[in-house]
Design a protein around this motif. Sequence first.
Motif, PDB file in Angstrom:
ATOM      1  N   ALA A  77       1.137  -1.049   0.367  1.00 32.88           N
ATOM      2  CA  ALA A  77      -0.265  -0.017   0.077  1.00 32.88           C
ATOM      3  C   ALA A  77       1.128   0.819   0.142  1.00 32.88           C
ATOM      4  CB  ALA A  77      -1.056   0.145   1.221  1.00 32.88           C
ATOM      5  N   PRO A  78       0.255   2.443  -0.700  1.00 32.97           N
ATOM      6  CA  PRO A  78       0.947   3.394  -1.000  1.00 32.97           C
ATOM      7  C   PRO A  78       0.781   3.785   0.633  1.00 32.97           C
ATOM      8  CG  PRO A  78      -0.666   4.098  -1.786  1.00 32.97           C
ATOM      9  CD  PRO A  78      -0.469   2.949  -1.358  1.00 32.97           C
ATOM     10  N   ILE A  79       2.251   4.407   1.544  1.00 32.66           N
ATOM     11  CA  ILE A  79       1.729   5.081   2.976  1.00 32.66           C
ATOM     12  C   ILE A  79       3.161   6.450   2.636  1.00 32.66           C
ATOM     13  CG2 ILE A  79       2.619   4.443   5.403  1.00 32.66           C
ATOM     14  CD1 ILE A  79      -0.386   3.355   3.966  1.00 32.66           C
ATOM     15  N   SER A  80       2.359   7.364   3.065  1.00 32.68           N
ATOM     16  CA  SER A  80       2.863   8.847   3.109  1.00 32.68           C
ATOM     17  C   SER A  80       4.432   8.757   4.293  1.00 32.68           C
ATOM     18  CB  SER A  80       2.693   9.813   3.714  1.00 32.68           C
ATOM     19  OG  SER A  80       0.482  10.132   2.857  1.00 32.68           O
ATOM     20  N   LEU A  81       5.773   9.392   3.719  1.00 29.26           N
ATOM     21  CA  LEU A  81       6.926   9.659   4.794  1.00 29.26           C
ATOM     22  C   LEU A  81       6.319  10.915   5.647  1.00 29.26           C
ATOM     23  CD1 LEU A  81       9.229   9.541   2.074  1.00 29.26           C
ATOM     24  CD2 LEU A  81       8.553   7.314   3.222  1.00 29.26           C
ATOM     25  N   SER A  82       6.693  10.013   6.455  1.00 33.12           N
ATOM     26  CA  SER A  82       5.994  11.445   7.930  1.00 33.12           C
ATOM     27  C   SER A  82       7.476  11.880   8.718  1.00 33.12           C
ATOM     28  CB  SER A  82       5.103  10.629   8.878  1.00 33.12           C
ATOM     29  OG  SER A  82       4.392  11.824   9.724  1.00 33.12           O
ATOM     30  N   SER A  83       8.597  11.684   8.448  1.00 36.26           N
ATOM     31  CA  SER A  83       9.831  12.315   9.103  1.00 36.26           C
ATOM     32  C   SER A  83      10.078  13.405   8.031  1.00 36.26           C
ATOM     33  CB  SER A  83      10.670  10.761   8.706  1.00 36.26           C
ATOM     34  OG  SER A  83      11.298  10.017   8.407  1.00 36.26           O
ATOM     35  N   SER A  84      11.504  14.135   8.354  1.00 37.59           N
ATOM     36  CA  SER A  84      12.176  14.548   7.439  1.00 37.59           C
ATOM     37  C   SER A  84      13.495  13.766   6.578  1.00 37.59           C
ATOM     38  CB  SER A  84      12.491  16.321   7.932  1.00 37.59           C
ATOM     39  OG  SER A  84      13.008  17.029   7.604  1.00 37.59           O
ATOM     40  N   MET A 121       6.675  19.703   8.111  1.00 36.45           N
ATOM     41  CA  MET A 121       6.947  20.400   9.606  1.00 36.45           C
ATOM     42  C   MET A 121       7.997  20.864  10.048  1.00 36.45           C
ATOM     43  SD  MET A 121       4.497  20.629  12.415  1.00 36.45           S
ATOM     44  CE  MET A 121       5.618  19.314  13.149  1.00 36.45           C
ATOM     45  N   THR A 122       8.544  19.266  10.617  1.00 36.99           N
ATOM     46  CA  THR A 122       9.727  19.170  10.508  1.00 36.99           C
ATOM     47  C   THR A 122      11.211  19.953   9.766  1.00 36.99           C
ATOM     48  OG1 THR A 122       8.838  17.106  11.287  1.00 36.99           O
ATOM     49  CG2 THR A 122      11.280  17.408  11.829  1.00 36.99           C
TER      50      THR A 122
END
Length: 291
Positions: free
Chosen positions: A54-61, A127-128
């Motif tokens: 599944a496609p999943i967003s990267l939440s880290s920077s 944001m990060t």
Amino acid sequence: MHNPYLPEDWTIMAMREEIEDHFFLELRPPAGSRVWEYTPGQFCGVSILGIGEAPISLSSSPTRPETLQMCIRKAGRLTSAVSKLSVGDVLGLRGPLGKGYPLEQIQGRDVLILAGGLGMVPLRSLMTYVLDNPERFGRLTVLYGTRTDLEFLFYDELTRLGKSGRAEVELITQEVRPGGRYRPENGDRKGFVTDLLAGGFCRSPGETFVAMCGPPVFYRYAVKTLLEKGFSKALIFMSLERRMECGLGKCGHCSVGYRYTCVEGPIFNYWDAYNTPELIEIREGQPWINS
Ligand SMILES: Cc1cc2nc3c(=O)[nH]c(=O)nc-3n(C[C@H](O)[C@H](O)[C@H](O)COP(=O)(O)OP(=O)(O)OC[C@H]3O[C@@H](n4cnc5c(N)ncnc54)[C@H](O)[C@@H]3O)c2cc1C
Ligand code: FES
């Protein structure tokens, strides 16, 4: 040579249930693997052999390249299997995929992050990134709304950030539930995220870069309010997700009109969205954006 179709085994270093059925994961790459160079807003393919991807967003920077972070909602086959994993297990990762935010265009500007619900996940990457590069950007404002206060993601992190003074952070929820995270003493509010926009948080809206992500209904009202408040259409960017398979512009599963959203998106600007109405729900035959 790196094969973009082939997942690599990343190891789960940390995992917690961030809110009910939403799992935060931090993963480290296999030994000797390449470092992922990515832009906030990009995503990856997450897979378990024999179950699916599944496609999943990267939440880290990308400013913190040692690990990748993501937040996965238990929704179906793959994500339910992920929810049963624990620290030390491996996940297949393919990427980075898609197109992220236009960082050159944001440079030097104030940044407004406007999130609804799970939309906070990809926006946390931007944001990060902004926080880690204070010399490159102006003032950061984060406005985050949820349907109920049980759904606030990254609550402690966002509250700490607001108190630190490094960004203006406002959390708002439509409904307060028993056991939820709503804390008026932290400045949390009741209402819609558009109520915050009406409060006039940005000093120079016409010059501010806006990154927004949330459910379709959120876009409809938020874009309308942004335009009423004088934000520039050229500086409004939104994350629009579609069903995806290859993520590489080959299979056609993600096509909307003539666009392959996996390679042209998931980040689109106002005009892309306006000229491709199938990208966002249209109700009662009315255009969802004021032109
Ligand atoms: C670019 C992108 C980034 C994403 N980032 C995240 C993320 O960070 N965290 C997260 O939890 N999820 C994210 N998603 C959504 C996630 O990929 C889907 O929920 C995925 O279907 C889950 O796979 P599954 O096998 O567990 O569920 P499935 O077995 O595929 O089914 C899940 C349910 O959702 C429906 N569904 C599947 N995909 C979509 C879609 N695109 N739009 C509407 N309905 C759909 C199915 O019909 C089914 O009811 C993202 C999707 C995209 C395209
Ligand atoms: S997901 Fe295959 S072309 Fe976009």
